[in-house]
Scaffold this active site. Structure first.
Site, mmCIF file in Angstrom:
data_model
loop_
_atom_site.group_PDB
_atom_site.id
_atom_site.type_symbol
_atom_site.label_atom_id
_atom_site.label_comp_id
_atom_site.label_asym_id
_atom_site.label_seq_id
_atom_site.Cartn_x
_atom_site.Cartn_y
_atom_site.Cartn_z
ATOM 1 N N GLY A 714 0.827 -1.203 0.000
ATOM 2 C CA GLY A 714 0.000 0.000 0.000
ATOM 3 C C GLY A 714 0.850 1.237 0.000
ATOM 4 O O GLY A 714 2.001 1.235 0.453
ATOM 5 N N GLY A 719 3.179 7.957 3.286
ATOM 6 C CA GLY A 719 4.125 6.868 3.427
ATOM 7 C C GLY A 719 3.682 5.622 2.703
ATOM 8 O O GLY A 719 2.719 5.627 1.930
ATOM 9 N N LYS A 736 4.136 0.301 8.427
ATOM 10 C CA LYS A 736 3.861 1.584 7.781
ATOM 11 C C LYS A 736 5.067 2.501 7.969
ATOM 12 O O LYS A 736 5.368 2.922 9.085
ATOM 13 C CB LYS A 736 2.609 2.222 8.386
ATOM 14 C CG LYS A 736 2.185 3.516 7.703
ATOM 15 C CD LYS A 736 0.848 4.000 8.258
ATOM 16 C CE LYS A 736 0.347 5.216 7.534
ATOM 17 N NZ LYS A 736 -0.972 5.658 8.037
ATOM 18 N N ASP A 844 -11.255 9.771 8.413
ATOM 19 C CA ASP A 844 -11.021 9.258 7.060
ATOM 20 C C ASP A 844 -11.639 7.870 6.900
ATOM 21 O O ASP A 844 -10.992 6.929 6.444
ATOM 22 C CB ASP A 844 -9.525 9.213 6.760
ATOM 23 C CG ASP A 844 -9.236 9.125 5.257
ATOM 24 O OD1 ASP A 844 -10.153 9.411 4.463
ATOM 25 O OD2 ASP A 844 -8.101 8.788 4.888
#
Length: 1005
Positions: A714, A719, A736, A844
């Site tokens: 992803g 990032g 991440k 989000d």
């Protein structure tokens, strides 16, 4: 062979043969270059593009590149790419400039992905390009020049973050220019009127200013013109009326002034959608508007229109949506009200609002002849008089009716209970008398009931407790008497109850503890008495308790200190006795505490809210003492201590603290020295409230194979996410890694750390550890390590497809699984909003942030935009940040511009996700544009046409499960509509949502 022999024999080779050989070699080289250029360009595109959904797996040497997914080559020129279509594939990162080398390209569609960065200027050199679609990404920067793209017909760049002005050198052959929902500024360039082939022109929701150029009227072929949500000023340009082919016109939410042109409908006869709301138009509604006989959506609300509604409005027989609210329209005589009779010809009308105008007199009985499809009838805040409009009895399909803010009199008729589809009834601020009809209890779908500020008398009907979906009940400011029925507190969805300013008496029943979803309780200014029940402390979700100006007696329940969500507590003007519970000082979110004018005694606490003198009121309690000096209370009596205890006290208060301070100073100095000495090896972990295994930069690098693209799963704004094996247990983790060179990345890291500091919930992505150190080159390095979710995200589950041309989702997601997933997500958000030590707003919420484990249990992740509230001096339900953007399509209306976010904005985003799961359409789908959204689309088809809008895959399942499945879908979509109300105050809480979804899921299973 002959040439070889001639050469060997020393015979001269004719010059023309050398020329022939050179030409052949040149042709061969050029052919090779042509064959390889497009492939190399595509491979470069793949190299720079993040592909977490593995959409480009077919792009390999085992398959000819002309058969790669999304690629189409020319029949006349083999190996030359003419079309690249990779819309909605979850692609990330910048768009590679190498696409500019595809010189035969005619169609380029990369819409609905997550591409970032600027649009490569090299795309402007594709002179064969006909269609460029980059809609629904997060592209930034200015629009490059496309002047060299002389064949360009479609330019779609809407729903990005583009800045600057609309280019003045656009190709004259453009037919569709779609630039809406960006951050474009400046004025409309004069050169735009030279693009005479345009039939779609959209630049809505930008910051374009100035007047609307009348020259646009020269674009005679224009059919769709979207200009809403900008900063235009001046009058409506009359030359626009020359656009006789116009079908959709949206100029809402600007600063336009003056009268609407009188010949509006005579000129724009083909218009079907007309949105001119939120301007400053004056004058009358042009009677000629009714000549636009195809008009089905008309919104001219929020202006300064006067006069009467044209009695010929019924000529618009196709009307489905008519919004005239917030103007100065009048009606007093029978003739003025003729428009109601006329509207009965509009047999497809579903939404009609004329609230906040100057209508007077009785509502004509002919209102009952309005469309049988009518769902919303809003007549609020006018000057209506007379009895309750009898014609409403015929409108059996109504979902919401608003008559509040008028001068209606008499009783509310019992037949109102026959309107069984009603979900909201607003009758407040009238002069209704008599008893509250017990027939309200027949409205089994009722969610909001507003009867406040009338003259109702009698008792509150206990049978209202049968309303098992009721969330809001407001009967304040009436003449009610008797006790508060205990049955009300057994309504599982009740979140707000307001009964203030009545004549209610008796005790507050102990059953109030059953109201687990209650957020707001207001029973002030009645004659209630007895002890406050200790079960009040069982309402662990309540934020505001108002019980002042009654006759309650006895001690304050200690259990009030158990309500960790409590923000406001008003017990003033009662007869309470005893001391102030110490537990109140430990309530972190308590902002206002009014205990004034009771008979309380003893010492006032000094911790927590009692430190904020402006937030505490204790006046009128003459036996209280101590507390903060600012309260100016008498000191409490001192109890003498014996000498030995006094010496021990001195040791505890003076000697030991001094020793601790000295020791801590030494320890801190040593730690700081060691930290500076070992900076290259140190790790600074955020405090998550539990012990985490420490990791170094080297650990992360090894686990990700040196941050190999093969481990990339992803990529986002701040990032990248890699998979890898980090710990000795061999389990896969997701790491991440933050791109700290990107502005806002460090802030995102901090936000995510803060959000996850103490959270524990089965439906949140578990964090395993964090790394905050430096990399091998001495640069700052930050990463978060999560449990790996092997089943990917919800977006992929809903929309994964097979083949380059197949756009039908291959995953057959059952109704039961969808119910499980959305219920899991609701539990996670309810925990973040209400059960955690501090409110967390995710900011989000979208399908790609909902991850699935091996058992298909949903986990909410990505808290990079999350906002927290731990400070009791501010509002826990909202926070403000100009940087907050969220994701287009999911952002609540009140914070789409990057302003206020709240738990309500999360609820809105959740509601969009819910509707998307069951309808299986993205909120950015092409059908949702102008004033249409996925929420409005659902509303217009709810409840009768639900089966026509849900995912067709579900219909196959419904053939098996029958009416039960259909009822489940209707109930779930109803929750989605409750979450996506335009007004944040009208949305239900996530606790209510979770409770409802659990009930639906359990019943279906």
């Amino acid at each position: 062979m002959k040439l070889s022999r001639l050469a060997m024999m020393g015979s001269p080779i004719p010059q023309y043969l050398f020329l022939l050989m050179a030409c052949c070699a040149h042709v061969a080289i050029c052919s090779f270059i042509e064959n390889s250029t497009d492939k190399l360009s595509l491979l470069e595109f793949k190299k720079t593009t993040g592909d977490p959904q593995q959409a480009l797996t077919s792009w390999n040497d085992s398959t000819h590149f002309c058969r790669w997914k999304g690629v189409l080559c020319s029949a006349k020129h083999p190996n030359r790419v003419t079309s690249l279509q990779l819309q909605n594939q979850g692609l990330l990162g910048p768009i590679s400039p190498s696409l500019g080398n595809l010189t035969f390209l005619r169609i380029l569609s990369l819409s609905t992905n997550s591409f970032t960065g600027e649009i490569p200027p090299s795309l402007g050199h594709l002179h064969r390009l006909q269609q460029l679609n980059l809609i629904n990404n997060t592209l930034q920067g200015r629009i490059p020049s496309f002047a060299n793209c002389s064949r360009l017909e479609v330019l779609g760049l809407s729903n990005n973050q583009l800045i600057g002005q609309i280019p003045a050198d656009l190709p004259h052959g453009l037919q569709q220019l779609i630039l809406g929902s960006n951050n474009l500024t400046g004025i409309i360039p004069a050169s735009l009127v030279n693009i005479t082939a345009l039939f779609v022109l959209g630049f809505e929701s930008n910051n374009i200013e100035g007047s609307i150029p009348g020259e646009l009227g020269r674009l005679s072929g224009l059919q769709y013109l979207y200009m809403g949500g900008n900063n235009f000023s001046g009058r409506f340009p009359l030359p626009i009326l020359n656009l006789s082919n116009l079908i959709n016109l949206n100029a809402a939410d600007n600063g336009l002034t003056g009268d609407l042109p009188s010949n509006f409908g005579n000129s724009l006869r083909n218009v079907q959608l007309l949105v001119l709301g939120a301007n400053f138009f004056r004058g009358h509604i042009p009677p000629s508007l009714t000549n636009a006989s195809d008009l089905y959506f008309c919104d001219i609300s929020r202006n300064e229109l006067t006069g009467v509604v044209p009695s010929s409005i019924g000529k618009l027989s196709k009307l489905s949506w008519l919004n005239l609210e917030i103007n100065k329209l009048q009606a007093s005589t029978k003739q003025d009200w003729g428009f109601i009779n006329s509207l009965t010809n509009c047999t497809e009308l579903q939404v009609f609002s004329i609230s906040v105008n100057r209508l007077q007199g009785n509502v004509p009985d002919s209102v009952g002849n309005l469309s049988g499809q009518l769902l919303y009838l809003y007549l609020a805040n006018n000057q209506l008089s007379g009895f309750f409009p009898s014609g409403i009895a015929n409108l059996r399909g109504l979902i919401s009716v608003a008559l509040n803010g008028n001068k209606l009199t008499g009783v509310v008729p019992d037949w109102i209970g026959s309107l069984g589809n009603l979900q909201k009834v607003a009758l407040s601020s009238n002069f209704f008398t008599g008893e509250i009809p017990s027939s309200f209890s027949n409205m089994t779908r009722l969610e909001e009931l507003y009867l406040d500020s009338n003259h109702f008398d009698g008792q509150i009907p206990p049978i209202l407790g049968n309303l098992q979906t009721l969330g809001v009940l407001n009967i304040s400011d009436n003449n009610l008497h008797g006790s508060i029925p205990k049955e009300l507190f057994r309504i599982p969805t009740l979140r707000e109850i307001t009964l203030s300013f009545n004549n209610l008496y008796g005790p507050l029943h102990t059953d109030i503890g059953n109201a687990k979803q209650l957020l707001y309780l207001d029973i002030t200014s009645n004659n209630l008495s007895g002890n406050l029940p200790g079960t009040l402390g069982d309402c662990d979700s309540v934020a505001d308790i108002e019980v002042g100006h009654n006759a309650f007696s006895g001690n304050m329940p200690n259990s009030l200190g158990n309500i960790t969500s409590l923000q406001i507590l008003n017990l003033s003007h009662n007869n309470l006795t005893g001391s102030i519970p110490e537990s109140l000082s430990r309530l972190q979110f308590l902002e206002q505490l009014d205990l004034s004018f009771n008979n309380l005694e003893g010492e006032v606490p000094t911790e927590g809210i009692f430190n904020n003198i402006t937030a505490v009121k204790v006046d009128g309690n003459h036996k209280l003492c101590g507390g903060p000096v600012e309260l100016h209370l008498l000191a409490c009596p001192v109890i003498p201590l014996d000498l030995s205890k006094h010496k021990l006290s001195v040791a505890l208060k003076v000697v030991i603290p001094v020793a601790i301070v000295v020791s801590l100073s030494i320890v801190i100095s040593v730690l700081l020295f060691l930290a500076r000495k070992q900076r290259t090896e140190s790790i600074s972990l955020p405090t998550f409230g539990r012990e985490f295994q420490k990791i170094s930069y080297g650990d992360v690098a090894r686990a990700t194979g040196g941050f190999s693209r093969s481990n990339l799963i992803g990529q986002g704004r701040y990032g990248s996410v890699y998979k890898g094996h980090l710990f000795q247990d061999g389990n896969m983790v997701a790491i991440k890694v933050f791109s700290l060179e990107t502005r806002g990345a460090e802030k995102s890291f901090i936000a995510e750390c803060n959000a996850l500091r103490n959270v524990r919930h089965r439906n949140l992505v578990p964090i395993l550890t964090a790394c905050s150190t430096i990399d091998s080159e001495g640069n700052d390095f930050k990463a978060l390590v999560y449990k790996y979710m092997p089943r990917g995200d919800l977006h992929n589950l809903l929309y994964s497809t097979q083949g380059s041309e197949n756009t039908t989702p291959v995953n057959n997601v059952s109704l039961a699984l969808r119910l499980r997933i959305i219920t899991d997500v609701s539990d996670a958000l309810a925990y973040l909003h209400h059960s955690h030590q501090g409110t967390i707003v995710h900011c989000d919420m979208k399908p790609s942030n909902i991850l699935l484990d091996d058992d298909m249990v949903a986990h909410v992740g990505d808290f990079g935009l999350a906002r927290l509230k731990f400070d009791s001096t501010t509002n826990s339900n909202s926070t403000t940040s100009d940087a907050i953007k969220g994701t287009i399509g999911y952002v609540a209306p009140e914070c789409a511009g990057g302003c206020e976010v709240s738990t309500s904005s999360d609820v809105y985003s959740f509601g969009v996700v819910l509707l998307e799961i069951f309808i299986r359409r993205r909120p950015t789908d092409e059908m949702f544009k102008d004033a249409m959204s996925i929420a409005i689309f659902t509303e217009l088809n709810f409840p009768d046409k639900v089966l026509q809008i849900v995912d067709p895959q579900l219909l196959q399942e419904l053939d098996v499960c029958g009416e039960d499945g259909a009822q489940v879908l209707q109930s779930v979509l109803s929750i989605g509509l409750c979450c996506t109300k335009t007004n944040p105050n009208e949305r239900i809480s996530m606790q209510d949502v979770a409770a409802k979804l659990h009930g639906i899921r359990d019943a279906y299973q």
